[in-house]
Design a protein around this motif. Structure first.
Motif, PDB file in Angstrom:
ATOM      1  N   UNK A  58       0.816  -1.209   0.000  1.00 44.09           N
ATOM      2  CA  UNK A  58       0.000   0.000   0.000  1.00 44.09           C
ATOM      3  C   UNK A  58       0.851   1.261   0.000  1.00 44.09           C
ATOM      4  N   UNK A  59       1.961   1.219   0.720  1.00 36.85           N
ATOM      5  CA  UNK A  59       2.872   2.366   0.747  1.00 36.85           C
ATOM      6  C   UNK A  59       3.465   2.629  -0.635  1.00 36.85           C
ATOM      7  N   UNK A  60       3.776   1.564  -1.361  1.00 36.02           N
ATOM      8  CA  UNK A  60       4.304   1.742  -2.715  1.00 36.02           C
ATOM      9  C   UNK A  60       3.240   2.323  -3.658  1.00 36.02           C
ATOM     10  N   UNK A  61       1.979   1.942  -3.476  1.00 40.05           N
ATOM     11  CA  UNK A  61       0.899   2.535  -4.284  1.00 40.05           C
ATOM     12  C   UNK A  61       0.790   4.030  -3.964  1.00 40.05           C
ATOM     13  N   UNK A  62       0.911   4.377  -2.684  1.00 46.19           N
ATOM     14  CA  UNK A  62       0.876   5.788  -2.298  1.00 46.19           C
ATOM     15  C   UNK A  62       2.038   6.562  -2.912  1.00 46.19           C
ATOM     16  N   UNK A  63       3.197   5.931  -3.005  1.00 45.94           N
ATOM     17  CA  UNK A  63       4.337   6.567  -3.683  1.00 45.94           C
ATOM     18  C   UNK A  63       3.978   6.883  -5.132  1.00 45.94           C
ATOM     19  N   UNK A  64       3.312   5.954  -5.782  1.00 46.89           N
ATOM     20  CA  UNK A  64       2.898   6.180  -7.175  1.00 46.89           C
ATOM     21  C   UNK A  64       1.926   7.348  -7.274  1.00 46.89           C
ATOM     22  N   UNK A  65       1.024   7.470  -6.312  1.00 50.06           N
ATOM     23  CA  UNK A  65       0.090   8.601  -6.304  1.00 50.06           C
ATOM     24  C   UNK A  65       0.826   9.913  -6.034  1.00 50.06           C
ATOM     25  N   UNK A  66       1.810   9.882  -5.135  1.00 47.23           N
ATOM     26  CA  UNK A  66       2.596  11.086  -4.865  1.00 47.23           C
ATOM     27  C   UNK A  66       3.378  11.537  -6.092  1.00 47.23           C
ATOM     28  N   UNK A  67       3.787  10.588  -6.907  1.00 48.45           N
ATOM     29  CA  UNK A  67       4.574  10.896  -8.112  1.00 48.45           C
ATOM     30  C   UNK A  67       3.687  11.302  -9.287  1.00 48.45           C
ATOM     31  N   UNK A  68       2.390  11.233  -9.102  1.00 51.41           N
ATOM     32  CA  UNK A  68       1.463  11.540 -10.189  1.00 51.41           C
ATOM     33  C   UNK A  68       1.636  12.975 -10.667  1.00 51.41           C
ATOM     34  N   UNK A  69       1.651  13.125 -11.959  1.00 51.77           N
ATOM     35  CA  UNK A  69       1.755  14.446 -12.564  1.00 51.77           C
ATOM     36  C   UNK A  69       0.389  14.928 -13.055  1.00 51.77           C
ATOM     37  N   UNK A  70      -0.631  14.228 -12.616  1.00 50.22           N
ATOM     38  CA  UNK A  70      -1.998  14.551 -13.011  1.00 50.22           C
ATOM     39  C   UNK A  70      -2.537  15.586 -12.025  1.00 50.22           C
ATOM     40  N   UNK A  71      -3.173  16.602 -12.557  1.00 50.82           N
ATOM     41  CA  UNK A  71      -3.653  17.733 -11.776  1.00 50.82           C
ATOM     42  C   UNK A  71      -4.324  17.410 -10.461  1.00 50.82           C
ATOM     43  N   UNK A  72      -3.787  17.932  -9.391  1.00 42.88           N
ATOM     44  CA  UNK A  72      -4.409  17.853  -8.089  1.00 42.88           C
ATOM     45  C   UNK A  72      -4.186  16.581  -7.292  1.00 42.88           C
ATOM     46  N   UNK A  73      -3.817  15.494  -7.921  1.00 47.89           N
ATOM     47  CA  UNK A  73      -3.672  14.216  -7.218  1.00 47.89           C
ATOM     48  C   UNK A  73      -2.543  14.290  -6.203  1.00 47.89           C
ATOM     49  N   UNK A  74      -1.411  14.770  -6.648  1.00 47.17           N
ATOM     50  CA  UNK A  74      -0.237  14.872  -5.778  1.00 47.17           C
ATOM     51  C   UNK A  74      -0.541  15.685  -4.523  1.00 47.17           C
ATOM     52  N   UNK A  75      -1.171  16.835  -4.694  1.00 48.26           N
ATOM     53  CA  UNK A  75      -1.445  17.705  -3.547  1.00 48.26           C
ATOM     54  C   UNK A  75      -2.469  17.101  -2.595  1.00 48.26           C
ATOM     55  N   UNK A  76      -3.479  16.409  -3.135  1.00 45.99           N
ATOM     56  CA  UNK A  76      -4.469  15.751  -2.267  1.00 45.99           C
ATOM     57  C   UNK A  76      -3.821  14.670  -1.410  1.00 45.99           C
ATOM     58  N   UNK A 112       7.192   1.690   3.420  1.00 46.04           N
ATOM     59  CA  UNK A 112       6.973   2.845   4.283  1.00 46.04           C
ATOM     60  C   UNK A 112       8.202   3.751   4.317  1.00 46.04           C
ATOM     61  N   UNK A 113       9.384   3.141   4.309  1.00 49.55           N
ATOM     62  CA  UNK A 113      10.612   3.936   4.258  1.00 49.55           C
ATOM     63  C   UNK A 113      10.656   4.768   2.971  1.00 49.55           C
ATOM     64  N   UNK A 114      10.338   4.121   1.849  1.00 53.55           N
ATOM     65  CA  UNK A 114      10.337   4.817   0.560  1.00 53.55           C
ATOM     66  C   UNK A 114       9.260   5.904   0.546  1.00 53.55           C
ATOM     67  N   UNK A 115       8.096   5.614   1.092  1.00 56.53           N
ATOM     68  CA  UNK A 115       7.011   6.592   1.148  1.00 56.53           C
ATOM     69  C   UNK A 115       7.419   7.820   1.960  1.00 56.53           C
ATOM     70  N   UNK A 116       8.037   7.614   3.112  1.00 52.27           N
ATOM     71  CA  UNK A 116       8.486   8.751   3.932  1.00 52.27           C
ATOM     72  C   UNK A 116       9.504   9.598   3.180  1.00 52.27           C
ATOM     73  N   UNK A 117      10.433   8.943   2.504  1.00 54.26           N
ATOM     74  CA  UNK A 117      11.442   9.667   1.731  1.00 54.26           C
ATOM     75  C   UNK A 117      10.779  10.438   0.584  1.00 54.26           C
ATOM     76  N   UNK A 118       9.876   9.784  -0.112  1.00 53.93           N
ATOM     77  CA  UNK A 118       9.155  10.429  -1.221  1.00 53.93           C
ATOM     78  C   UNK A 118       8.363  11.633  -0.714  1.00 53.93           C
ATOM     79  N   UNK A 119       7.716  11.471   0.423  1.00 50.95           N
ATOM     80  CA  UNK A 119       6.935  12.551   1.021  1.00 50.95           C
ATOM     81  C   UNK A 119       7.837  13.742   1.338  1.00 50.95           C
ATOM     82  N   UNK A 120       8.999  13.469   1.934  1.00 49.18           N
ATOM     83  CA  UNK A 120       9.937  14.540   2.257  1.00 49.18           C
ATOM     84  C   UNK A 120      10.458  15.218   0.993  1.00 49.18           C
ATOM     85  N   UNK A 121      10.765  14.404  -0.026  1.00 48.92           N
ATOM     86  CA  UNK A 121      11.300  14.959  -1.275  1.00 48.92           C
ATOM     87  C   UNK A 121      10.305  15.887  -1.969  1.00 48.92           C
ATOM     88  N   UNK A 122       9.039  15.507  -1.983  1.00 48.10           N
ATOM     89  CA  UNK A 122       8.041  16.330  -2.687  1.00 48.10           C
ATOM     90  C   UNK A 122       7.656  17.576  -1.884  1.00 48.10           C
TER      91      UNK A 122
END
Length: 151
Positions: free
Chosen positions: A91-109, A139-149
């Motif tokens: 699930x954390x990896x799916x969330x990473x994919x959503x965070x990386x989304x370049x589709x309008x508004x998804x990343x910010x939500x 979860x480690x990757x998700x936290x890093x991705x969250x910090x990066x964005x």
């Protein structure tokens, strides 16, 4: 064999120019189930399919300009359910994919929804089926991705 079929379907999806909502709507609806061990996001192949569809969204939208799978997920699934996916590795990896989304508004939500629980992830208190105080690789990757964005 199932893997090959899924790969071919995702390739066809990428090349499609027609309305793909009828194909993707049932999948987005399936994601709107209570999060459990049997949830599509926790399934080995299921989470791969979801991540692959999210990854090819931008490419497909450049070609067709249609509604994205990421937008459909965010419209169909309550944010509380999306956030609950962080409780598992896949699930954390799916969330990473959503965070990386370049589709309008998804990343910010997703960023806004995850902000209140990132500290729990870092403390290892959201992990289901694992020792408290430990994080899964996802979860480690998700936290890093969250910090990066959020820099």
């Amino acid at each position: 064999m199932f893997f090959i079929v899924v790969v071919r379907l995702t390739e066809q999806f990428l090349d499609s120019e027609g309305d793909v909502r009828p194909i993707l709507a049932p999948l987005a609806t399936q994601l709107n189930q209570e999060f459990s061990e049997e949830h599509l996001v926790n399934n080995e192949c299921g989470h791969w399919v979801v991540r692959r569809l999210l990854a090819i969204d931008a490419e497909r939208l450049d070609k067709s300009g249609q509604t994205s799978f990421a937008e459909m997920v965010m419209e169909s699934v309550p944010l509380s359910t999306v956030v609950s996916w962080a409780g598992s590795n896949r699930g954390s990896f799916v969330l990473c994919s959503l965070l990386q989304s370049k589709v309008g508004g998804v990343h910010s939500k997703v960023t806004k929804a995850l902000a209140p629980v990132v500290h729990k992830l870092k403390q290892g208190t959201m992990t289901k089926g694992q020792e408290q105080g430990t994080m899964t690789k996802g979860q480690e990757v998700l936290c890093k991705e969250f910090e990066d964005v959020n820099r």
